[in-house]
Design a protein around this motif. Structure first.
Motif, PDB file in Angstrom:
ATOM      1  N   GLN A 275      44.522 -45.774 -19.830  1.00 40.90           N
ATOM      2  CA  GLN A 275      44.903 -47.128 -20.230  1.00 40.90           C
ATOM      3  C   GLN A 275      46.131 -47.113 -21.138  1.00 40.90           C
ATOM      4  O   GLN A 275      47.014 -47.967 -21.018  1.00 40.90           O
ATOM      5  CB  GLN A 275      43.738 -47.805 -20.941  1.00 40.90           C
ATOM      6  CG  GLN A 275      44.052 -49.225 -21.408  1.00 40.90           C
ATOM      7  CD  GLN A 275      42.832 -49.938 -21.966  1.00 40.90           C
ATOM      8  OE1 GLN A 275      41.712 -49.671 -21.553  1.00 40.90           O
ATOM      9  NE2 GLN A 275      43.048 -50.841 -22.894  1.00 40.90           N
ATOM     10  N   LYS A 276      46.181 -46.135 -22.020  1.00 45.35           N
ATOM     11  CA  LYS A 276      47.279 -46.073 -22.984  1.00 45.35           C
ATOM     12  C   LYS A 276      48.493 -45.316 -22.462  1.00 45.35           C
ATOM     13  O   LYS A 276      49.527 -45.244 -23.126  1.00 45.35           O
ATOM     14  CB  LYS A 276      46.779 -45.456 -24.280  1.00 45.35           C
ATOM     15  CG  LYS A 276      45.710 -46.330 -24.956  1.00 45.35           C
ATOM     16  CD  LYS A 276      45.602 -46.058 -26.418  1.00 45.35           C
ATOM     17  CE  LYS A 276      44.726 -47.090 -27.104  1.00 45.35           C
ATOM     18  NZ  LYS A 276      44.672 -46.923 -28.550  1.00 45.35           N
ATOM     19  N   GLY A 277      48.363 -44.754 -21.268  1.00 42.55           N
ATOM     20  CA  GLY A 277      49.505 -44.056 -20.681  1.00 42.55           C
ATOM     21  C   GLY A 277      49.792 -42.703 -21.284  1.00 42.55           C
ATOM     22  O   GLY A 277      50.928 -42.217 -21.221  1.00 42.55           O
ATOM     23  N   HIS A 278      48.773 -42.038 -21.834  1.00 41.79           N
ATOM     24  CA  HIS A 278      48.951 -40.708 -22.437  1.00 41.79           C
ATOM     25  C   HIS A 278      48.890 -39.651 -21.330  1.00 41.79           C
ATOM     26  O   HIS A 278      47.844 -39.063 -21.049  1.00 41.79           O
ATOM     27  CB  HIS A 278      47.881 -40.453 -23.490  1.00 41.79           C
ATOM     28  CG  HIS A 278      47.947 -41.376 -24.676  1.00 41.79           C
ATOM     29  ND1 HIS A 278      49.141 -41.781 -25.224  1.00 41.79           N
ATOM     30  CD2 HIS A 278      46.968 -41.973 -25.412  1.00 41.79           C
ATOM     31  CE1 HIS A 278      48.907 -42.591 -26.259  1.00 41.79           C
ATOM     32  NE2 HIS A 278      47.599 -42.723 -26.383  1.00 41.79           N
ATOM     33  N   LEU A 279      50.029 -39.432 -20.700  1.00 38.71           N
ATOM     34  CA  LEU A 279      50.100 -38.604 -19.498  1.00 38.71           C
ATOM     35  C   LEU A 279      49.603 -37.179 -19.733  1.00 38.71           C
ATOM     36  O   LEU A 279      48.815 -36.655 -18.938  1.00 38.71           O
ATOM     37  CB  LEU A 279      51.549 -38.589 -18.995  1.00 38.71           C
ATOM     38  CG  LEU A 279      51.813 -37.862 -17.684  1.00 38.71           C
ATOM     39  CD1 LEU A 279      51.083 -38.537 -16.532  1.00 38.71           C
ATOM     40  CD2 LEU A 279      53.310 -37.804 -17.393  1.00 38.71           C
ATOM     41  N   ASP A 280      50.061 -36.538 -20.801  1.00 34.82           N
ATOM     42  CA  ASP A 280      49.675 -35.141 -21.046  1.00 34.82           C
ATOM     43  C   ASP A 280      48.176 -34.997 -21.284  1.00 34.82           C
ATOM     44  O   ASP A 280      47.568 -34.001 -20.878  1.00 34.82           O
ATOM     45  CB  ASP A 280      50.447 -34.587 -22.246  1.00 34.82           C
ATOM     46  CG  ASP A 280      51.930 -34.384 -21.932  1.00 34.82           C
ATOM     47  OD1 ASP A 280      52.260 -34.272 -20.736  1.00 34.82           O
ATOM     48  OD2 ASP A 280      52.745 -34.369 -22.871  1.00 34.82           O
ATOM     49  N   ILE A 281      47.589 -36.003 -21.914  1.00 40.64           N
ATOM     50  CA  ILE A 281      46.150 -35.954 -22.154  1.00 40.64           C
ATOM     51  C   ILE A 281      45.378 -36.169 -20.859  1.00 40.64           C
ATOM     52  O   ILE A 281      44.365 -35.514 -20.607  1.00 40.64           O
ATOM     53  CB  ILE A 281      45.750 -36.988 -23.229  1.00 40.64           C
ATOM     54  CG1 ILE A 281      46.311 -36.545 -24.581  1.00 40.64           C
ATOM     55  CG2 ILE A 281      44.234 -37.150 -23.308  1.00 40.64           C
ATOM     56  CD1 ILE A 281      46.095 -37.520 -25.702  1.00 40.64           C
ATOM     57  N   VAL A 282      45.871 -37.062 -20.031  1.00 44.11           N
ATOM     58  CA  VAL A 282      45.248 -37.260 -18.710  1.00 44.11           C
ATOM     59  C   VAL A 282      45.279 -35.946 -17.932  1.00 44.11           C
ATOM     60  O   VAL A 282      44.283 -35.559 -17.306  1.00 44.11           O
ATOM     61  CB  VAL A 282      45.968 -38.378 -17.923  1.00 44.11           C
ATOM     62  CG1 VAL A 282      45.485 -38.418 -16.472  1.00 44.11           C
ATOM     63  CG2 VAL A 282      45.744 -39.728 -18.590  1.00 44.11           C
TER      64      VAL A 282
END
Length: 315
Positions: free
Chosen positions: A64-71
């Motif tokens: 949802q927050k767009g945290h690509l590296d965490i995804v």
């Protein structure tokens, strides 16, 4: 023996508490974009699918927050890509709604359910089309999202994109074989909604896509009626050129000319009269007998409209 059992129970409880605490930390770290902390907690064995109170997983929050590296980290750790929040939102749905194309790519590659629905029937494609997220729409269509899947009120992605005035998305949806005339449960079509909002570019695309200009909602309102009431001159021109029925009435007998005269939309009245609108057609409104366009124009004090109507033989 009793002491051994108590020790085992205590150990189990403590493990559970640690697991929940770790999950809570992981959720917070995912929400705040703390990549190193997320990696550390994963290495420590935190439950990556442990949900928060609203059943939102760390993956959903990061998406949802767009945290690509965490995804990326969570997916590499085998996070379940399709676990939904209590409202039915999935990571793909929230990433699509918030316009994070790179996150959407990752989730699709991880086999996210592309046509997953929230409890209100919204799909990833619906939300991306509603919000105007062009790149996300491209990705979802390329992955074969159901272009005609509607939410619980029958509203399709095309209808929503038409309402919100996103011509680039409308063009994509039509190219993907969206049903241009598919109406919501109240009979409203994409063309009618675009006509209400005055989105000329969208209307051109819909008409080129063979939208039926005379399909009415369940109350009999047509695109021309709506555009005439709202005073969208350019839209009225487009609809008339597409052979809109200038005298088609709503279920209460109201005509486009009546509505344009009521609102004092002089330019629209001019266009309707030039298209042979029945200048003396009368309607029964709120118990009043046979009010014509001229009658309502006089009642509302629209002098220029009165002159026009009288010039065309209104009585």
């Amino acid at each position: 023996m009793k002491s051994g059992i108590q020790t085992k129970i205590l150990f189990t409880v403590l493990c559970c508490v640690v697991s929940i605490a770790s999950a809570t930390e992981l959720t917070e770290a995912a929400s705040n974009g703390k990549v190193e902390q997320v990696q550390l907690l994963i290495n420590k064995g935190a439950d990556i699918n442990q949900a928060a109170e609203n059943h939102a997983t760390p993956l959903l929050i990061a998406a949802q927050k767009g945290h690509l590296d965490i995804v990326k980290l969570l997916l590499a750790a085998k996070a379940d890509v399709n676990i939904a929040r209590s409202d039915g939102n999935t990571p793909l749905l929230v990433a699509s709604e918030h316009g994070h194309p790179e996150v959407v790519k990752l989730l699709l590659a991880a086999k996210a359910d592309i046509d997953t629905v929230r409890i209100d029937g919204d799909t990833p494609l619906y939300k991306a089309s509603q919000k105007g997220h062009l790149e996300v729409v491209k990705l979802l269509l390329a992955a074969k999202a159901d272009v005609n899947k509607a939410e619980i009120n029958g509203v399709t992605p095309l209808l929503m994109a038409s309402q919100n005035g996103h011509p680039d998305i409308v063009e994509l949806l039509l190219a993907a074989k969206a049903d241009v005339n598919k109406a919501a449960t109240n009979g409203i079509t994409p063309l009618l909604m675009a006509s209400q909002k005055g989105h000329s570019k969208v209307i051109k695309l819909l008409l080129d896509g063979k939208a039926d200009v005379n399909i009415a909602a369940t109350n009999g309102i047509t695109p021309l009626l709506m555009a005439s009431q709202k005073g969208h001159t350019d839209v009225v021109k487009l609809l008339l050129a597409a052979k809109a029925d200038v005298n088609k009435v709503a279920t209460n007998g109201i005509t486009p000319l009546y509505l344009a005269s009521q609102k004092g939309n002089t330019k629209v009245v001019e266009l309707l009269l030039a298209a042979n609108a029945d200048v003396n057609a009368a309607v029964n409104v709120s118990g009043e007998d046979n009010i014509t366009a001229l009658g309502i124009a006089k009642l509302m004090g629209h002098v220029e409209v009165i002159k026009l109507l009288e010039k065309h033989g209104a009585k």
